[in-house]
Design an enzyme around this catalytic site. Structure first.
Site, PDB file in Angstrom:
ATOM      1  N   ASP A   1     136.240 105.758  49.402  1.00 46.75           N
ATOM      2  CA  ASP A   1     135.139 105.601  50.419  1.00 46.75           C
ATOM      3  C   ASP A   1     135.114 105.838  51.718  1.00 46.75           C
ATOM      4  OD1 ASP A   1     137.139 103.847  50.300  1.00 46.75           O
ATOM      5  OD2 ASP A   1     135.879 102.244  51.207  1.00 46.75           O
ATOM      6  N   GLU A   2     134.167 105.932  52.221  1.00 45.62           N
ATOM      7  CA  GLU A   2     133.842 106.032  53.525  1.00 45.62           C
ATOM      8  C   GLU A   2     134.958 107.074  54.572  1.00 45.62           C
ATOM      9  OE1 GLU A   2     132.448 101.605  55.006  1.00 45.62           O
ATOM     10  OE2 GLU A   2     134.506 101.619  54.297  1.00 45.62           O
TER      11      GLU A   2
END
Ligand code: ACM
Length: 537
Positions: free
Chosen positions: A342-343
């Protein structure tokens, strides 16, 4: 509602707004307990059972009650002892675990391999004055059934000193199997570290609501929490702090095994997460060779995201990933290893795809199945991988469609929509703890959605289940965890367990309200949401 009661509620709500529930929770245990009926109607529990047939008179637990098991099953014996451990302190009864033939009018825990309809976790409970019988095909089913027995009893059963009975379980039959095989909760031990005992406490809370998966977020920018023998600086340096600059901490391998074994004793599978290629500052700070410029950044104790990345072109990165995945896979009996993903805002798209193409086979090489946050669908999820969707209502349609397309292509989905299941989101603007980037998530919002139809275009059979993540940027104590998880966690657990046909906020909120004295008896700090008709204080 009478006017004084209404004013009382508003005042309480105001208190909860300031203190986020702690004050309210401290004040009210006896009043809530007193509001309970002597015999809880069969099935008035969380998660609500699939099938309930009330019939006849209740079963009564007495000082003579014995717990009967099949002597040949070590698992049944352990569950029998666990049940005796749950019911013993408050009843004061000895509750010996004996061979089933010697249990007479007691509690019978029966494994019946031919009961195929009960599946891996289902059970049947038959309650009558002559005895209480739990039948399951697998030990996990007996364990889930034990939680039903526990919740059918008065909440005072949860107290650790002898309480006034009687201890009755309504008569009839409950037949219960889960809607989803995956019913998870995630605990972020990276932003703030939580000790083995604190994690065990959460495991026990999850067990009460039939959760079967504990996802541990073991690494992030602010800390690395699991010993890797071939990379000792990850913990001695990378584990030495946390958000806010506290001392952090980490699990030795023995401690991690202890958590895994404790979870297994509650029929929960641990999924370790090593978040990569972003969320890696603690690793980069420990091993400079993992950065592209060869310079180790300082340790980080803030709460920003998206600023760190393993260096994708460097071979050293994959030596590192191999070491970490090899050692953690060897420690973990469960099927899965979560690689985050993620991210990764500091990793180019091409690098992200390259990284995932190299790392997923490493996970497979060590015998584990990949789980990743749903950004993994921006690369190619490995065959059999699970993807954890954490979007919001307002997530762009193209992103949702990318995840749905992966699901149509065979990727299993775990649903953790942030504006429904993230237990670290504030309930309201007045909630003292938590974050609000996904919006406020009150209790009804967290419960009132349908996993099967949630993500447009995703086939219902791709949905493996639901998970409620608890991120800890703002949470440092078990009381902090409690007040964010309770009372939303039981609702997500019910979404995972109970049939879609039972989904009904108005019925759920009443059963949830009846959990309040149980929270109190267990010493759980909770948020007195004004949406729920809690017992009077
Ligand atoms: C996430 O909340 N960054 C998965």
């Amino acid at each position: 509602m009478t006017i004084p009661r209404l004013i009382g509620s508003l005042l309480l709500f105001a208190t909860a707004g300031v203190g986020c529930g702690e004050a309210a929770a401290d004040a009210k245990a006896p009043a809530g307990a007193a509001a309970e009926p002597e015999v809880r109607p069969l099935g008035r529990i969380v998660p609500v059972p699939a099938s309930v047939t009330p019939e006849g008179e209740p079963y009564t637990l007495t000082a003579a009650t014995r717990i009967g098991i099949d002597e040949t099953s070590g698992a049944s014996r352990a569950i029998g002892r666990y049940l005796a451990g749950l019911l013993g302190p408050a009843t004061g009864f000895p509750l010996p675990v004996v061979d089933d033939s010697a249990a007479g009018r007691g509690i019978h825990l029966r494994l019946a391999p031919d009961e195929t309809g009960l599946g891996d976790e289902g059970y049947r409970l038959v309650s009558a004055p002559e005895g209480l019988t739990l039948t399951a095909r697998e030990p996990a089913g007996l364990f889930r059934g034990v939680q039903t027995v526990r919740q059918q009893l008065p909440s005072a059963i949860e107290r650790k000193s002898v309480q006034q009975g009687p201890w009755k379980i309504a008569g009839g039959t409950v037949t219960d199997t889960p809607r989803y095989a995956y019913r998870g909760a995630m605990l972020d031990v990276a932003r703030h570290f939580f000790t083995v005992d604190e994690v065990k406490r959460y495991i026990d809370q999850l067990a009460l609501y039939k959760v079967n998966t504990l996802h541990l977020h073991l690494s992030d920018d602010q800390g690395w929490r699991i010993a890797v023998d071939s990379r000792p600086l990850l913990t001695t340096h990378g584990g030495s702090t946390e958000v806010g600059g506290g001392p952090g901490g980490f699990y030795t391998k023995a401690q991690y095994r202890e958590i895994v074994e404790y979870a297994a004793s509650r029929y929960q599978e641990v999924i370790p997460e090593i978040d990569m290629p972003g969320h890696t500052n603690a690793a980069l700070a420990s091993y400079a060779e993992l950065t592209c410029d060869g310079v180790a950044p300082p340790l980080y104790t803030g709460t920003k995201v998206g600023f760190s990345s393993l260096c994708v072109p460097k071979p050293a990165t994959y030596d590192f990933v191999d070491d970490v995945v090899r050692e953690i896979a060897a420690l973990t009996p469960g099927r899965y290893l979560h690689i985050g993903g993620d991210e990764a805002h500091s990793t180019s798209h091409d690098d992200y795809v390259t990284f995932m193409n190299k790392v997923q086979p490493i996970v497979a090489k060590y015998g584990k199945t990949v789980v990743g946050w749903h950004q993994l669908t921006g690369a190619t999820p490995a065959k059999g991988a699970l993807v954890q969707y954490w979007g919001l209502d307002r997530t762009p349609a193209e992103e949702k469609e990318r995840v749905a397309a992966a699901a149509r292509n065979g990727t299993g989905l775990i649903l953790s929509p942030a504006d429904r299941t993230y237990l670290d989101m504030k309930y309201t603007k007045d909630t003292r703890l938590g974050l609000a980037w996904a919006g406020y998530v009150e209790v009804r919002r967290s419960y009132d959605w349908n996993p099967a139809t949630y993500l447009p275009g995703a086939p219902a059979d791709a949905i493996r289940g639901v998970e409620s993540p608890l991120w800890t940027e703002t949470l440092a104590t078990t009381g902090d965890l409690d007040v964010m998880a309770f009372p939303r966690l039981p609702g997500i657990a019910e979404l995972g367990w109970s049939p879609a046909s039972t989904h009904d906020w108005d019925a759920y909120k009443v059963r949830l309200a009846e959990q309040a004295p149980r929270f109190d008896a267990l010493g759980i700090t909770w948020y007195r949401s004004p949406e729920v008709p809690w017992p009077a204080e």
